[in-house]
Design a protein around this motif. Structure first.
Motif, PDB file in Angstrom:
ATOM      1  N   ASN A  38     -43.061 -28.611  47.862  1.00 44.52           N
ATOM      2  CA  ASN A  38     -44.327 -27.952  47.560  1.00 44.52           C
ATOM      3  C   ASN A  38     -44.928 -27.297  48.800  1.00 44.52           C
ATOM      4  O   ASN A  38     -45.438 -26.168  48.742  1.00 44.52           O
ATOM      5  CB  ASN A  38     -45.318 -28.956  46.963  1.00 44.52           C
ATOM      6  CG  ASN A  38     -44.974 -29.317  45.529  1.00 44.52           C
ATOM      7  OD1 ASN A  38     -44.287 -28.571  44.839  1.00 44.52           O
ATOM      8  ND2 ASN A  38     -45.444 -30.473  45.078  1.00 44.52           N
ATOM      9  N   ARG A  96     -45.562 -23.337  49.332  1.00 43.37           N
ATOM     10  CA  ARG A  96     -46.920 -22.873  49.634  1.00 43.37           C
ATOM     11  C   ARG A  96     -46.937 -22.008  50.888  1.00 43.37           C
ATOM     12  O   ARG A  96     -47.489 -20.902  50.900  1.00 43.37           O
ATOM     13  CB  ARG A  96     -47.839 -24.073  49.823  1.00 43.37           C
ATOM     14  CG  ARG A  96     -49.275 -23.736  50.223  1.00 43.37           C
ATOM     15  CD  ARG A  96     -49.935 -24.936  50.874  1.00 43.37           C
ATOM     16  NE  ARG A  96     -49.268 -25.302  52.101  1.00 43.37           N
ATOM     17  CZ  ARG A  96     -49.224 -26.557  52.576  1.00 43.37           C
ATOM     18  NH1 ARG A  96     -49.781 -27.546  51.911  1.00 43.37           N
ATOM     19  NH2 ARG A  96     -48.600 -26.797  53.716  1.00 43.37           N
ATOM     20  N   GLN A 116     -48.391 -18.090  40.011  1.00 37.94           N
ATOM     21  CA  GLN A 116     -49.818 -17.849  40.216  1.00 37.94           C
ATOM     22  C   GLN A 116     -50.634 -19.111  39.958  1.00 37.94           C
ATOM     23  O   GLN A 116     -51.604 -19.395  40.677  1.00 37.94           O
ATOM     24  CB  GLN A 116     -50.295 -16.692  39.335  1.00 37.94           C
ATOM     25  CG  GLN A 116     -49.618 -15.380  39.724  1.00 37.94           C
ATOM     26  CD  GLN A 116     -50.379 -14.150  39.271  1.00 37.94           C
ATOM     27  OE1 GLN A 116     -51.597 -14.099  39.359  1.00 37.94           O
ATOM     28  NE2 GLN A 116     -49.663 -13.146  38.792  1.00 37.94           N
ATOM     29  N   ARG A 117     -50.226 -19.907  38.978  1.00 36.81           N
ATOM     30  CA  ARG A 117     -50.936 -21.176  38.731  1.00 36.81           C
ATOM     31  C   ARG A 117     -50.777 -22.118  39.919  1.00 36.81           C
ATOM     32  O   ARG A 117     -51.739 -22.770  40.356  1.00 36.81           O
ATOM     33  CB  ARG A 117     -50.399 -21.838  37.453  1.00 36.81           C
ATOM     34  CG  ARG A 117     -50.836 -21.163  36.166  1.00 36.81           C
ATOM     35  CD  ARG A 117     -50.569 -22.067  34.966  1.00 36.81           C
ATOM     36  NE  ARG A 117     -49.148 -22.377  34.819  1.00 36.81           N
ATOM     37  CZ  ARG A 117     -48.284 -21.640  34.108  1.00 36.81           C
ATOM     38  NH1 ARG A 117     -48.714 -20.534  33.497  1.00 36.81           N
ATOM     39  NH2 ARG A 117     -47.019 -22.005  33.999  1.00 36.81           N
ATOM     40  N   ALA A 118     -49.559 -22.195  40.451  1.00 36.49           N
ATOM     41  CA  ALA A 118     -49.314 -23.071  41.602  1.00 36.49           C
ATOM     42  C   ALA A 118     -50.097 -22.594  42.815  1.00 36.49           C
ATOM     43  O   ALA A 118     -50.680 -23.404  43.554  1.00 36.49           O
ATOM     44  CB  ALA A 118     -47.820 -23.110  41.919  1.00 36.49           C
ATOM     45  N   LYS A 147     -52.892 -20.925  42.921  1.00 34.61           N
ATOM     46  CA  LYS A 147     -54.325 -21.223  42.730  1.00 34.61           C
ATOM     47  C   LYS A 147     -54.591 -22.707  43.017  1.00 34.61           C
ATOM     48  O   LYS A 147     -55.626 -23.069  43.607  1.00 34.61           O
ATOM     49  CB  LYS A 147     -54.735 -20.872  41.286  1.00 34.61           C
ATOM     50  CG  LYS A 147     -56.218 -21.066  40.978  1.00 34.61           C
ATOM     51  CD  LYS A 147     -57.056 -20.045  41.708  1.00 34.61           C
ATOM     52  CE  LYS A 147     -58.546 -20.198  41.372  1.00 34.61           C
ATOM     53  NZ  LYS A 147     -58.847 -19.779  40.002  1.00 34.61           N
ATOM     54  N   ARG A 148     -53.651 -23.551  42.654  1.00 40.95           N
ATOM     55  CA  ARG A 148     -53.782 -24.986  42.919  1.00 40.95           C
ATOM     56  C   ARG A 148     -53.723 -25.278  44.419  1.00 40.95           C
ATOM     57  O   ARG A 148     -54.439 -26.131  44.928  1.00 40.95           O
ATOM     58  CB  ARG A 148     -52.645 -25.717  42.184  1.00 40.95           C
ATOM     59  CG  ARG A 148     -52.824 -27.217  42.046  1.00 40.95           C
ATOM     60  CD  ARG A 148     -51.856 -27.785  41.019  1.00 40.95           C
ATOM     61  NE  ARG A 148     -50.466 -27.540  41.356  1.00 40.95           N
ATOM     62  CZ  ARG A 148     -49.642 -26.765  40.656  1.00 40.95           C
ATOM     63  NH1 ARG A 148     -50.068 -26.148  39.581  1.00 40.95           N
ATOM     64  NH2 ARG A 148     -48.378 -26.613  41.022  1.00 40.95           N
ATOM     65  N   TRP A 149     -52.883 -24.535  45.146  1.00 47.70           N
ATOM     66  CA  TRP A 149     -52.737 -24.757  46.577  1.00 47.70           C
ATOM     67  C   TRP A 149     -53.933 -24.262  47.387  1.00 47.70           C
ATOM     68  O   TRP A 149     -54.319 -24.885  48.369  1.00 47.70           O
ATOM     69  CB  TRP A 149     -51.498 -24.017  47.101  1.00 47.70           C
ATOM     70  CG  TRP A 149     -50.192 -24.540  46.611  1.00 47.70           C
ATOM     71  CD1 TRP A 149     -49.889 -25.833  46.291  1.00 47.70           C
ATOM     72  CD2 TRP A 149     -49.001 -23.779  46.374  1.00 47.70           C
ATOM     73  NE1 TRP A 149     -48.579 -25.920  45.876  1.00 47.70           N
ATOM     74  CE2 TRP A 149     -48.011 -24.684  45.919  1.00 47.70           C
ATOM     75  CE3 TRP A 149     -48.669 -22.427  46.499  1.00 47.70           C
ATOM     76  CZ2 TRP A 149     -46.717 -24.285  45.596  1.00 47.70           C
ATOM     77  CZ3 TRP A 149     -47.389 -22.021  46.195  1.00 47.70           C
ATOM     78  CH2 TRP A 149     -46.424 -22.943  45.736  1.00 47.70           C
ATOM     79  N   SER A 150     -54.473 -23.112  46.991  1.00 45.59           N
ATOM     80  CA  SER A 150     -55.420 -22.432  47.877  1.00 45.59           C
ATOM     81  C   SER A 150     -56.800 -22.176  47.280  1.00 45.59           C
ATOM     82  O   SER A 150     -57.681 -21.664  47.971  1.00 45.59           O
ATOM     83  CB  SER A 150     -54.828 -21.081  48.305  1.00 45.59           C
ATOM     84  OG  SER A 150     -54.700 -20.226  47.177  1.00 45.59           O
ATOM     85  N   ASN A 151     -56.969 -22.522  45.985  1.00 45.21           N
ATOM     86  CA  ASN A 151     -58.225 -22.218  45.294  1.00 45.21           C
ATOM     87  C   ASN A 151     -58.495 -20.712  45.238  1.00 45.21           C
ATOM     88  O   ASN A 151     -59.641 -20.285  45.087  1.00 45.21           O
ATOM     89  CB  ASN A 151     -59.416 -22.936  45.952  1.00 45.21           C
ATOM     90  CG  ASN A 151     -59.343 -24.439  45.786  1.00 45.21           C
ATOM     91  OD1 ASN A 151     -58.980 -24.930  44.709  1.00 45.21           O
ATOM     92  ND2 ASN A 151     -59.667 -25.169  46.833  1.00 45.21           N
ATOM     93  N   GLN A 152     -57.461 -19.922  45.394  1.00 40.70           N
ATOM     94  CA  GLN A 152     -57.536 -18.474  45.258  1.00 40.70           C
ATOM     95  C   GLN A 152     -56.333 -17.993  44.461  1.00 40.70           C
ATOM     96  O   GLN A 152     -55.278 -18.629  44.473  1.00 40.70           O
ATOM     97  CB  GLN A 152     -57.487 -17.770  46.634  1.00 40.70           C
ATOM     98  CG  GLN A 152     -58.704 -17.942  47.504  1.00 40.70           C
ATOM     99  CD  GLN A 152     -58.521 -17.205  48.828  1.00 40.70           C
ATOM    100  OE1 GLN A 152     -57.674 -17.576  49.636  1.00 40.70           O
ATOM    101  NE2 GLN A 152     -59.288 -16.155  49.051  1.00 40.70           N
ATOM    102  N   THR A 153     -56.498 -16.881  43.770  1.00 43.67           N
ATOM    103  CA  THR A 153     -55.325 -16.261  43.152  1.00 43.67           C
ATOM    104  C   THR A 153     -54.541 -15.549  44.254  1.00 43.67           C
ATOM    105  O   THR A 153     -55.077 -15.258  45.336  1.00 43.67           O
ATOM    106  CB  THR A 153     -55.732 -15.225  42.095  1.00 43.67           C
ATOM    107  OG1 THR A 153     -56.402 -14.131  42.751  1.00 43.67           O
ATOM    108  CG2 THR A 153     -56.652 -15.838  41.046  1.00 43.67           C
TER     109      THR A 153
END
Length: 352
Positions: free
Chosen positions: A290, A294, A324-326, A328-334
């Motif tokens: 992961n 990232r 894109q879902r992953a 957003k989970r990593w960075s709180n941004q698209t």
């Protein structure tokens, strides 16, 4: 986020010598362009200086625009000399034969260039040998010149060593034939194969057996020992986590993710041993996977113009949506938001 940031790769500033010479041969002055990228004479003379792969691709693309010559990479290869590869190149220049020079240049590639996508390789059989450059797909105006310069450069460097012009028996290139396709024919006896499975050229045994008249056995052995020591130092300083991260890059490509068993096999360890060693370091394979995805995702978005579907493919995601879902989970941004925020501070246009 305490781990070192994953880089897409870098290479010796020695490679800029052939780029600059190719630009001059095409009747343009590379000085202003090199200055723009911080490559003044002091930087180009700095021992061990490296240039990031994304920055190198931006520089190459800018040089192509300056010369208005999309075949610049082929010209770069013709201008290249073994010494541009540093200690590995100087060692190859002392090899007894073309075969040993090619083996040396490729074996010690990590001393002058690294790319998370892989490493070049030498494959000999009963009829000859393939010199293979790893895939850097998807291809575009920013990276085709890299493949061109490597394949053309191998032939030019080995020809200089042999004292005669070498032609490949066959040349295969992954991307489709570009507008300058006819210029590749100077590399091979046979028609060039585009849209192939690999970037590679084939040399006959007759070419591989050609002797190097500058070979000095004692100097050759001494230089080989120095290369071995440097390569061992590179390997020894890598932690298990770093070694796994390095393996993951080439394995991720292709819309699939590698598993623990596959990585353990590459490391020549039983799966249970690798799992235990990682536990001893306070981590797990899934966490490393992961984190690697990232960090590579951020590097691709920040340093290239690859579309998100291409990045998803390179990182082993089944779809752009899953990527894109992953992210957003990593960075709180698209991915789009992250790219826009990075563009606001970028000083040099990024490379696709």
């Amino acid at each position: 986020m305490n781990q070192p940031r994953v880089r897409l790769g870098d290479l010796s500033v020695g490679f800029i010598q052939s780029l600059a010479q190719a630009v001059r041969n095409l009747e343009h002055d590379p000085g202003a362009l090199l200055e723009q990228y911080g490559l003044d004479s002091a930087r180009l003379s700095e021992p061990g200086a490296r240039l990031s792969i994304p920055r190198y691709m931006r520089l190459g693309h800018a040089a192509i625009q300056l010369t208005d010559n999309p075949a610049l990479g082929l010209h770069m290869g013709q201008c290249s000399r073994l010494g541009e590869a540093g200690l590995a190149g100087v060692t190859a220049a002392q090899a007894p034969t073309v075969r040993e020079a090619a083996r040396t240049l490729i074996r010690f590639e990590p001393l002058y260039a690294s790319n998370y996508r892989g490493q070049s390789s030498f494959h000999e059989d009963s009829q000859g040998a393939w010199l293979r450059f790893y895939s850097i797909s998807p291809y575009n105006a920013y990276n085709r010149f890299v493949v061109d310069s490597i394949l053309s450069g191998w032939l030019a460097q080995l020809s200089n060593l042999a004292g005669t012009t070498l032609l490949a028996e066959r040349v295969e290139i992954e991307f489709e034939a570009p507008v300058y396709a006819s210029q590749y024919q100077a590399l091979s006896h046979a028609p060039i194969v585009f849209e192939a499975q690999s970037n590679q050229l084939r040399l006959s045994h007759a070419s591989l057996n050609l002797r190097n008249q500058a070979h000095c056995p004692s100097t050759w052995r001494h230089l080989l020992q120095l290369c071995e020591k440097e390569l061992e130092q590179l390997t020894r300083t890598r932690s298990l986590r770093e070694r796994i991260t390095q393996l993951l890059g080439p394995l991720l490509n292709g819309g699939r993710e590698p598993d623990l068993e596959e990585v353990a096999a590459r490391l020549k360890l039983p799966t249970w041993t690798l799992r235990r060693k990682l536990a001893d370091e306070g981590t797990q394979f899934r966490a490393i996977l992961n984190d690697t995805r990232r960090d590579l995702a951020m590097a691709y978005i920040r340093d290239t113009e690859l579309v998100f579907g291409e990045i998803a493919y390179l990182l082993g995601f089944a779809s752009a949506e899953a990527f894109q879902r992953a992210f957003k989970r990593w960075s709180n941004q698209t991915p789009g938001e992250f790219r826009r925020s990075q563009r606001q501070t970028a000083r040099v246009p990024t490379a696709r």
